[in-house]
Structure formats: structure tokens, C-alpha cells
Design a protein around this motif. Structure first.
Motif, PDB file in Angstrom:
ATOM      1  N   SER A   1     -22.619  27.452  13.764  1.00  0.00           N
ATOM      2  CA  SER A   1     -21.577  27.065  14.537  1.00  0.00           C
ATOM      3  C   SER A   1     -21.831  26.145  15.710  1.00  0.00           C
ATOM      4  O   SER A   1     -22.915  26.500  16.364  1.00  0.00           O
ATOM      5  CB  SER A   1     -20.589  28.326  15.011  1.00  0.00           C
ATOM      6  OG  SER A   1     -21.653  28.992  15.917  1.00  0.00           O
ATOM      7  N   LYS A   2     -20.905  25.122  15.859  1.00  0.00           N
ATOM      8  CA  LYS A   2     -20.985  24.444  16.989  1.00  0.00           C
ATOM      9  C   LYS A   2     -19.941  24.367  17.867  1.00  0.00           C
ATOM     10  O   LYS A   2     -18.837  24.552  17.528  1.00  0.00           O
ATOM     11  CB  LYS A   2     -21.240  22.835  16.375  1.00  0.00           C
ATOM     12  CG  LYS A   2     -22.250  22.343  15.552  1.00  0.00           C
ATOM     13  CD  LYS A   2     -23.585  22.697  16.316  1.00  0.00           C
ATOM     14  CE  LYS A   2     -24.780  22.441  15.491  1.00  0.00           C
ATOM     15  NZ  LYS A   2     -26.015  22.524  16.144  1.00  0.00           N
ATOM     16  N   ARG A   3     -20.166  24.467  19.110  1.00  0.00           N
ATOM     17  CA  ARG A   3     -18.929  24.361  20.136  1.00  0.00           C
ATOM     18  C   ARG A   3     -19.035  23.455  21.195  1.00  0.00           C
ATOM     19  O   ARG A   3     -20.402  23.009  21.484  1.00  0.00           O
ATOM     20  CB  ARG A   3     -19.278  26.063  20.645  1.00  0.00           C
ATOM     21  CG  ARG A   3     -19.121  26.983  19.900  1.00  0.00           C
ATOM     22  CD  ARG A   3     -19.252  28.339  20.743  1.00  0.00           C
ATOM     23  NE  ARG A   3     -20.554  28.874  21.029  1.00  0.00           N
ATOM     24  CZ  ARG A   3     -21.454  28.857  20.019  1.00  0.00           C
ATOM     25  NH1 ARG A   3     -21.276  28.975  18.737  1.00  0.00           N
ATOM     26  NH2 ARG A   3     -22.902  29.165  20.337  1.00  0.00           N
ATOM     27  N   VAL A   4     -18.086  22.988  21.906  1.00  0.00           N
ATOM     28  CA  VAL A   4     -18.000  22.069  22.959  1.00  0.00           C
ATOM     29  C   VAL A   4     -17.879  22.872  24.235  1.00  0.00           C
ATOM     30  O   VAL A   4     -16.928  23.690  24.282  1.00  0.00           O
ATOM     31  CB  VAL A   4     -16.760  20.938  22.669  1.00  0.00           C
ATOM     32  CG1 VAL A   4     -16.602  20.162  23.709  1.00  0.00           C
ATOM     33  CG2 VAL A   4     -17.080  20.403  21.204  1.00  0.00           C
ATOM     34  N   LYS A   5     -18.677  22.616  25.090  1.00  0.00           N
ATOM     35  CA  LYS A   5     -18.784  23.160  26.326  1.00  0.00           C
ATOM     36  C   LYS A   5     -18.899  22.038  27.382  1.00  0.00           C
ATOM     37  O   LYS A   5     -19.079  20.774  27.310  1.00  0.00           O
ATOM     38  CB  LYS A   5     -19.702  23.984  26.657  1.00  0.00           C
ATOM     39  CG  LYS A   5     -20.198  25.196  25.556  1.00  0.00           C
ATOM     40  CD  LYS A   5     -19.171  26.151  25.857  1.00  0.00           C
ATOM     41  CE  LYS A   5     -19.338  27.325  24.968  1.00  0.00           C
ATOM     42  NZ  LYS A   5     -18.430  28.388  25.319  1.00  0.00           N
ATOM     43  N   PHE A   6     -18.154  22.212  28.533  1.00  0.00           N
ATOM     44  CA  PHE A   6     -17.981  21.213  29.600  1.00  0.00           C
ATOM     45  C   PHE A   6     -18.851  21.631  30.897  1.00  0.00           C
ATOM     46  O   PHE A   6     -18.791  23.137  31.200  1.00  0.00           O
ATOM     47  CB  PHE A   6     -16.511  21.056  30.104  1.00  0.00           C
ATOM     48  CG  PHE A   6     -15.735  20.217  29.120  1.00  0.00           C
ATOM     49  CD1 PHE A   6     -15.755  19.045  28.842  1.00  0.00           C
ATOM     50  CD2 PHE A   6     -15.217  21.248  28.127  1.00  0.00           C
ATOM     51  CE1 PHE A   6     -14.992  18.534  27.621  1.00  0.00           C
ATOM     52  CE2 PHE A   6     -14.380  20.801  26.966  1.00  0.00           C
ATOM     53  CZ  PHE A   6     -14.426  19.161  26.767  1.00  0.00           C
TER      54      PHE A   6
ATOM     55  N   GLU B   1     -21.221  25.208  36.159  1.00  0.00           N
ATOM     56  CA  GLU B   1     -21.101  24.249  37.509  1.00  0.00           C
ATOM     57  C   GLU B   1     -22.605  24.092  37.802  1.00  0.00           C
ATOM     58  O   GLU B   1     -23.423  25.170  38.347  1.00  0.00           O
ATOM     59  CB  GLU B   1     -20.511  24.878  38.455  1.00  0.00           C
ATOM     60  CG  GLU B   1     -20.286  24.251  39.763  1.00  0.00           C
ATOM     61  CD  GLU B   1     -19.329  24.701  40.684  1.00  0.00           C
ATOM     62  OE1 GLU B   1     -19.314  24.004  41.981  1.00  0.00           O
ATOM     63  OE2 GLU B   1     -18.734  25.515  40.452  1.00  0.00           O
ATOM     64  N   ILE B   2     -23.005  22.912  38.104  1.00  0.00           N
ATOM     65  CA  ILE B   2     -24.434  22.639  38.536  1.00  0.00           C
ATOM     66  C   ILE B   2     -24.100  22.050  39.881  1.00  0.00           C
ATOM     67  O   ILE B   2     -23.542  20.812  40.065  1.00  0.00           O
ATOM     68  CB  ILE B   2     -25.221  21.859  37.538  1.00  0.00           C
ATOM     69  CG1 ILE B   2     -25.468  22.647  36.560  1.00  0.00           C
ATOM     70  CG2 ILE B   2     -26.637  21.429  38.138  1.00  0.00           C
ATOM     71  CD1 ILE B   2     -26.214  21.955  35.359  1.00  0.00           C
ATOM     72  N   GLN B   3     -24.660  22.496  41.057  1.00  0.00           N
ATOM     73  CA  GLN B   3     -24.576  21.750  42.257  1.00  0.00           C
ATOM     74  C   GLN B   3     -26.179  21.406  42.556  1.00  0.00           C
ATOM     75  O   GLN B   3     -26.814  22.356  42.885  1.00  0.00           O
ATOM     76  CB  GLN B   3     -24.055  22.506  43.322  1.00  0.00           C
ATOM     77  CG  GLN B   3     -23.948  21.966  44.906  1.00  0.00           C
ATOM     78  CD  GLN B   3     -23.171  22.590  45.909  1.00  0.00           C
ATOM     79  OE1 GLN B   3     -22.080  23.300  45.605  1.00  0.00           O
ATOM     80  NE2 GLN B   3     -23.256  22.329  46.974  1.00  0.00           N
ATOM     81  N   THR B   4     -26.242  20.364  42.867  1.00  0.00           N
ATOM     82  CA  THR B   4     -27.945  19.945  43.000  1.00  0.00           C
ATOM     83  C   THR B   4     -28.021  18.660  43.721  1.00  0.00           C
ATOM     84  O   THR B   4     -27.067  17.703  43.869  1.00  0.00           O
ATOM     85  CB  THR B   4     -28.520  19.625  41.597  1.00  0.00           C
ATOM     86  OG1 THR B   4     -30.002  19.572  41.964  1.00  0.00           O
ATOM     87  CG2 THR B   4     -27.806  18.581  40.769  1.00  0.00           C
ATOM     88  N   SER B   5     -29.282  18.305  44.494  1.00  0.00           N
ATOM     89  CA  SER B   5     -29.774  17.348  44.877  1.00  0.00           C
ATOM     90  C   SER B   5     -31.169  17.005  44.283  1.00  0.00           C
ATOM     91  O   SER B   5     -31.772  16.125  44.951  1.00  0.00           O
ATOM     92  CB  SER B   5     -29.982  17.372  46.397  1.00  0.00           C
ATOM     93  OG  SER B   5     -30.667  18.379  46.705  1.00  0.00           O
ATOM     94  N   ASP B   6     -31.234  17.466  43.013  1.00  0.00           N
ATOM     95  CA  ASP B   6     -32.700  17.464  42.381  1.00  0.00           C
ATOM     96  C   ASP B   6     -32.405  16.762  40.900  1.00  0.00           C
ATOM     97  O   ASP B   6     -31.542  17.357  40.268  1.00  0.00           O
ATOM     98  CB  ASP B   6     -33.297  18.784  42.293  1.00  0.00           C
ATOM     99  CG  ASP B   6     -34.687  18.635  41.540  1.00  0.00           C
ATOM    100  OD1 ASP B   6     -35.028  17.708  40.964  1.00  0.00           O
ATOM    101  OD2 ASP B   6     -35.227  19.862  41.155  1.00  0.00           O
TER     102      ASP B   6
END
Length: 95
Positions: A23-28, A63-68
């Protein structure tokens, strides 16, 4: 790459396909970038700006919060999506 600026901040919304052979799923993914040299005023505004973005974009798995910049690599983001997605039952083979 435009995000290499250490004095900039940005938001991104990324659509990715995950899953296994069955199965394939779309994620955001919601990405918040804040460079290491962002001014104090821009840093202070980030939380209110982020709240406004999240009021518009509410459907995301990670959610990705980064400066890398390494945390924006495809494999890293895919790994984070898989962790957030729960169980992966795939065997690696499709009959």
C-alpha cells in the motif's frame, strides 16, 4: 539552494508518498527553517508567524523545525514520516 542563507527563515509544505509494497500513502510535512544567524526580531516573530501558517495548513503528518540542511534531505524526511506513520508490515516482496 535557497535555504543555505543563515539569516533567513522560511516555511515549506511537502507532499511525499510512503508505504510498502502492499500500500502507498500520501503524507505531508510542514517544514520550518530558521537559519543560525536570524536576527532577534525575526526569531521573536517566528512563533506568531508559525501559528498563522498552522491555522492555514492543518493536515500534516510530521513537522520539522530546523536550521540544519541535513534534516531536509529526502531520506531523513522519509524516515521521520515512517516513524510518525506507525507500523510498517511490509515484507519487501510483492506476490
Amino acid at each position: 539552494m535557497w535555504l543555505s542563507a543563515d539569516d533567513e527563515r522560511a516555511f515549506g509544505f511537502v507532499r511525499m508518498t510512503t508505504g510498502d509494497e502492499m500500500s502507498k500513502r500520501v503524507k505531508f510535512v510542514l517544514v520550518t527553517w530558521m537559519g543560525g544567524n536570524v536576527s532577534a526580531m525575526k526569531r521573536a516573530k517566528m512563533s506568531t508567524d508559525k501559528a498563522q501558517v498552522k491555522s492555514l495548513i492543518q493536515n500534516f503528518a510530521v513537522e520539522i523545525q530546523t536550521s540544519d540542511l541535513d534534516e531536509l534531505e529526502y531520506d531523513y524526511v522519509l524516515q521521520e514520516l515512517r516513524k510518525a506513520g506507525g507500523a510498517n508490515y511490509g515484507t519487501g516482496n510483492r506476490d
